[in-house]
Design a protein around this motif. Structure first.
Motif, short mmCIF file in Angstrom:
data_model
loop_
_atom_site.label_atom_id
_atom_site.label_comp_id
_atom_site.label_asym_id
_atom_site.label_seq_id
_atom_site.Cartn_x
_atom_site.Cartn_y
_atom_site.Cartn_z
N TYR A 90 -2.79 -10.08 32.76
CA TYR A 90 -2.68 -10.70 31.44
C TYR A 90 -1.62 -10.00 30.60
O TYR A 90 -0.78 -10.64 29.96
CB TYR A 90 -4.02 -10.69 30.71
N THR A 91 -1.65 -8.68 30.60
CA THR A 91 -0.68 -7.90 29.81
C THR A 91 0.75 -8.15 30.30
O THR A 91 1.66 -8.35 29.48
CB THR A 91 -1.00 -6.40 29.91
N ALA B 214 -5.36 -15.05 34.90
CA ALA B 214 -4.21 -14.44 34.24
C ALA B 214 -2.91 -14.80 34.96
O ALA B 214 -1.89 -15.10 34.32
CB ALA B 214 -4.39 -12.92 34.22
N GLY C 134 -7.35 -8.25 35.99
CA GLY C 134 -7.14 -9.33 35.02
C GLY C 134 -6.44 -8.84 33.77
O GLY C 134 -5.53 -9.49 33.25
N TYR D 279 -0.01 -16.53 23.11
CA TYR D 279 -0.44 -16.35 24.50
C TYR D 279 -1.92 -15.95 24.56
O TYR D 279 -2.67 -16.47 25.39
CB TYR D 279 0.43 -15.27 25.16
N MET E 107 1.76 -11.68 29.22
CA MET E 107 1.99 -11.74 27.78
C MET E 107 3.34 -11.13 27.40
O MET E 107 4.09 -11.70 26.60
CB MET E 107 0.86 -11.03 27.04
N TRP F 295 0.11 -17.21 33.46
CA TRP F 295 1.45 -16.63 33.40
C TRP F 295 2.46 -17.57 34.03
O TRP F 295 3.48 -17.93 33.41
CB TRP F 295 1.42 -15.28 34.12
N PHE G 171 -5.13 -17.88 26.43
CA PHE G 171 -5.97 -17.17 27.40
C PHE G 171 -7.42 -17.17 26.93
O PHE G 171 -8.35 -17.35 27.74
CB PHE G 171 -5.46 -15.74 27.57
N THR H 115 -5.39 -24.41 33.55
CA THR H 115 -4.13 -23.77 33.12
C THR H 115 -2.98 -24.76 33.13
O THR H 115 -2.12 -24.73 32.24
CB THR H 115 -3.80 -22.57 34.02
#
Length: 236
Positions: free
Chosen positions: A223-224, A158, A219, A102, A227, A162, A106, A75
């Motif tokens: 992730y959401t 995630a 995850g 994004y 994003m 971020w 990922f 990352t």
């Protein structure tokens, strides 16, 4: 357009040594057992009648640390590529949404980790056959120890992505990543709710699949959140 974004991301990492690191992780995990069994093979064979099972347990003892450390490195590399070339504004200027950008990053990271998991399974089988462990190859155990840690570590992936994408100073995600590696190392003594413990596949119910399901669910949530946060921020 998503296909072009993914192709662009893979082009960026082509000569950055990231593929080398992807292969190095599983090689290192199995190499540790090469040394272990090379030094005290007879002793280890005498520890358990289920030689394949005991061998897989030894492999898995290093896998969580390797995958969490690999996430930190990958990352940070992915984000530093954009920072070093000052390419964020050029990337966002393309007729694509920030969410797509994004998602592409990922997805590439997931592919790299999935490749590492596949290689870990293949290298584990190869060295197990070389050791002549006897009996049938426990394919279910191989799949569990090769891929379960990957799915259980998705929240770590995630979260690291971020923090890496929104941090101007890459020291922040690296510091957090080092802390995560330490937490994973000490995971045997930590509560089950810590995401860094989940790749160890340990919980009070003694059911590794719980860690997998928690990893996938958390995850997706992290992730959401990452994003949405990335999409709302001004580019660096």
């Amino acid at each position: 357009m998503m296909g072009k974004l993914l192709a662009a991301e893979f082009m960026k990492i082509k000569r950055k040594g990231i593929w080398f690191l992807t292969v190095l992780g599983p090689v290192g995990v199995v190499a540790m057992q090469m040394v272990n069994y090379g030094v005290r093979k007879d002793y280890l064979f005498g520890q358990n009648d289920d030689r394949w099972g005991y061998y897989l347990d030894n492999i898995h003892s290093f896998t969580p640390l390797a995958i969490v450390l690999g996430i930190v490195i990958l990352t940070s590399f992915m984000s530093s590529i954009e920072n070093e070339t000052n390419a964020w504004k050029q990337l966002i200027a393309l007729p694509v949404s920030k969410m797509s950008v994004y998602l592409s990053k990922f997805t590439v990271l997931m592919v790299l980790l999935l490749v590492s998991s596949v290689l870990l399974m293949l290298f584990t089988i190869a060295f197990g056959l070389f050791l002549d462990l006897g009996g049938e190859i426990p394919y279910s155990g191989l799949l569990k120890y090769s891929f379960y840690p990957f799915f259980a570590a998705l929240p770590v992936l995630a979260l690291q992505l971020w923090v890496a994408t929104v941090s101007v100073n890459q020291g922040v995600p690296i510091t957090m990543g080092i802390l995560g590696v330490i937490l994973t190392y000490a995971g045997f003594t930590l509560p089950d709710w810590l995401i860094w413990k989940w790749p160890l596949l340990l919980n009070e119910w003694n059911e590794p699949l719980i860690n997998v399901l928690l990893g996938i669910g958390a995850g997706v949530l992290l992730y959401t959140a990452g994003m949405i946060d990335f999409a709302r921020r001004d580019v660096k």
